[in-house]
Scaffold this motif. Structure first.
Motif, short mmCIF file in Angstrom:
data_model
loop_
_atom_site.label_atom_id
_atom_site.label_comp_id
_atom_site.label_asym_id
_atom_site.label_seq_id
_atom_site.Cartn_x
_atom_site.Cartn_y
_atom_site.Cartn_z
N GLY A 55 -33.44 42.31 5.60
CA GLY A 55 -32.41 41.74 4.93
C GLY A 55 -32.46 40.35 4.75
O GLY A 55 -32.19 39.57 3.67
N SER A 56 -32.66 39.78 6.14
CA SER A 56 -32.74 38.36 5.90
C SER A 56 -33.80 37.66 5.05
O SER A 56 -33.57 36.67 4.47
CB SER A 56 -32.76 37.76 7.45
OG SER A 56 -32.77 36.30 7.65
N THR A 57 -34.95 38.12 5.37
CA THR A 57 -35.97 37.79 4.44
C THR A 57 -35.88 38.25 2.94
O THR A 57 -36.25 37.45 2.13
CB THR A 57 -37.32 38.33 5.10
OG1 THR A 57 -37.42 37.96 6.51
CG2 THR A 57 -38.61 37.91 4.26
N PHE A 58 -35.42 39.29 2.75
CA PHE A 58 -35.21 39.68 1.27
C PHE A 58 -34.39 38.73 0.38
O PHE A 58 -34.41 38.94 -0.69
CB PHE A 58 -34.56 41.28 1.39
CG PHE A 58 -34.63 41.80 -0.10
CD1 PHE A 58 -35.67 42.47 -0.41
CD2 PHE A 58 -33.44 41.70 -0.68
CE1 PHE A 58 -35.69 43.06 -1.76
CE2 PHE A 58 -33.48 42.40 -2.14
CZ PHE A 58 -34.65 42.84 -2.52
N ARG A 59 -33.31 38.05 1.06
CA ARG A 59 -32.52 37.00 0.45
C ARG A 59 -33.47 36.23 -0.52
O ARG A 59 -33.17 35.82 -1.46
CB ARG A 59 -31.91 36.44 1.43
CG ARG A 59 -32.25 35.25 2.33
CD ARG A 59 -31.36 34.69 3.23
NE ARG A 59 -31.56 33.55 3.83
CZ ARG A 59 -32.41 33.43 4.84
NH1 ARG A 59 -33.04 34.43 5.50
NH2 ARG A 59 -32.86 32.14 5.34
N HIS A 60 -34.65 35.85 -0.09
CA HIS A 60 -35.62 34.93 -0.64
C HIS A 60 -36.19 35.76 -1.89
O HIS A 60 -36.43 35.17 -2.91
CB HIS A 60 -36.71 34.64 0.48
CG HIS A 60 -36.39 33.82 1.41
ND1 HIS A 60 -35.58 32.40 1.45
CD2 HIS A 60 -36.29 34.12 2.83
CE1 HIS A 60 -35.37 32.06 2.57
NE2 HIS A 60 -35.88 33.02 3.54
N VAL A 61 -36.42 37.21 -1.90
CA VAL A 61 -36.75 37.94 -2.70
C VAL A 61 -35.79 38.00 -3.81
O VAL A 61 -36.05 37.77 -5.03
CB VAL A 61 -37.34 39.35 -2.43
CG1 VAL A 61 -37.37 40.22 -3.49
CG2 VAL A 61 -38.48 39.24 -1.26
N ALA A 76 -42.66 30.80 9.21
CA ALA A 76 -42.59 31.98 9.52
C ALA A 76 -41.91 32.86 8.70
O ALA A 76 -42.32 34.07 8.37
CB ALA A 76 -41.74 32.11 10.91
N GLU A 77 -40.69 32.33 7.96
CA GLU A 77 -40.13 33.13 6.90
C GLU A 77 -41.05 33.40 5.51
O GLU A 77 -41.04 34.31 4.88
CB GLU A 77 -38.95 32.46 6.31
CG GLU A 77 -37.69 32.64 7.36
CD GLU A 77 -36.28 31.95 6.84
OE1 GLU A 77 -36.46 31.22 5.94
OE2 GLU A 77 -35.22 32.64 7.14
N LEU A 78 -41.80 32.38 5.59
CA LEU A 78 -42.78 32.17 4.30
C LEU A 78 -43.68 33.56 4.42
O LEU A 78 -43.90 34.11 3.56
CB LEU A 78 -43.45 30.89 3.99
CG LEU A 78 -44.40 30.70 2.91
CD1 LEU A 78 -43.48 30.92 1.73
CD2 LEU A 78 -44.83 29.35 2.88
N ASN A 79 -44.12 33.54 5.67
CA ASN A 79 -45.09 34.71 6.08
C ASN A 79 -44.53 36.13 5.67
O ASN A 79 -45.11 37.08 5.26
CB ASN A 79 -45.63 34.36 7.32
CG ASN A 79 -46.77 33.23 7.47
OD1 ASN A 79 -47.46 32.99 6.40
ND2 ASN A 79 -46.73 32.79 8.70
N LEU A 80 -43.26 36.05 6.28
CA LEU A 80 -42.45 37.46 6.18
C LEU A 80 -42.40 37.86 4.80
O LEU A 80 -42.03 38.88 4.26
CB LEU A 80 -41.37 37.21 6.82
CG LEU A 80 -41.38 37.37 8.33
CD1 LEU A 80 -39.95 37.07 9.17
CD2 LEU A 80 -41.89 38.68 8.87
N LEU A 81 -42.20 36.64 3.89
CA LEU A 81 -41.87 36.82 2.42
C LEU A 81 -42.93 37.44 1.81
O LEU A 81 -42.96 38.19 0.92
CB LEU A 81 -41.47 35.42 1.89
CG LEU A 81 -41.12 35.52 0.39
CD1 LEU A 81 -40.18 36.64 -0.16
CD2 LEU A 81 -40.81 34.08 -0.03
N TYR A 82 -44.21 36.87 1.97
CA TYR A 82 -45.46 37.20 1.58
C TYR A 82 -45.72 38.91 2.07
O TYR A 82 -45.84 39.75 1.01
CB TYR A 82 -46.69 36.67 2.32
CG TYR A 82 -47.94 37.42 1.90
CD1 TYR A 82 -48.45 36.87 0.52
CD2 TYR A 82 -48.59 38.15 2.72
CE1 TYR A 82 -49.66 37.60 0.40
CE2 TYR A 82 -49.74 38.86 2.35
CZ TYR A 82 -50.16 38.38 1.32
OH TYR A 82 -51.56 39.04 0.80
#
Length: 114
Positions: A55-61, A76-82
């Motif tokens: 969910g923490s990464t999904f906030r970027h989506v 690191a977040e950018l890679n998870l976002l990918y």
């Protein structure tokens, strides 16, 4: 943000984080898994989806769905976002991600030459 009626919103539980996205925003990504899954909901499911992702990464989506812009605070977040964008089949987000990565690489490379 516009005021959407409850029936115009899709609600996502992503790893315990709760997000709402207006139908009008989600429909801008017709090839995405999010849109396809949202369309498959029955009225008894109250337009709620559980997504087994971070969910923490999904906030970027979520931010991208509203603005068509990337927002992140670390590589690191950018890679998870990918990884999330790839899994959700959000091709416009993947394209934006690729542009951002190339830009960052060029920026770092050019700074190293100075």
């Amino acid at each position: 943000m516009s005021h959407e009626s409850a029936e115009d919103l899709f609600h996502f539980n992503v790893g315990g984080w709760h997000f709402s996205v207006p139908r009008s925003k989600l429909s801008q990504f017709p090839d995405s898994l999010l849109w396809k899954e949202a369309l498959a909901l029955t009225s008894s499911e109250s337009q709620r989806l559980f997504i087994d992702r971070d969910g923490s990464t999904f906030r970027h989506v979520h931010y991208y769905l509203y603005t068509s812009k990337l927002s992140f605070s670390s590589c690191a977040e950018l890679n998870l976002l990918y990884e999330q964008a790839l899994g959700l089949q959000l091709m416009p987000l993947l394209q934006e991600w690729s542009i951002r990565i190339v830009y960052k690489w060029l920026q770092n490379h050019l700074n190293g030459l100075a």
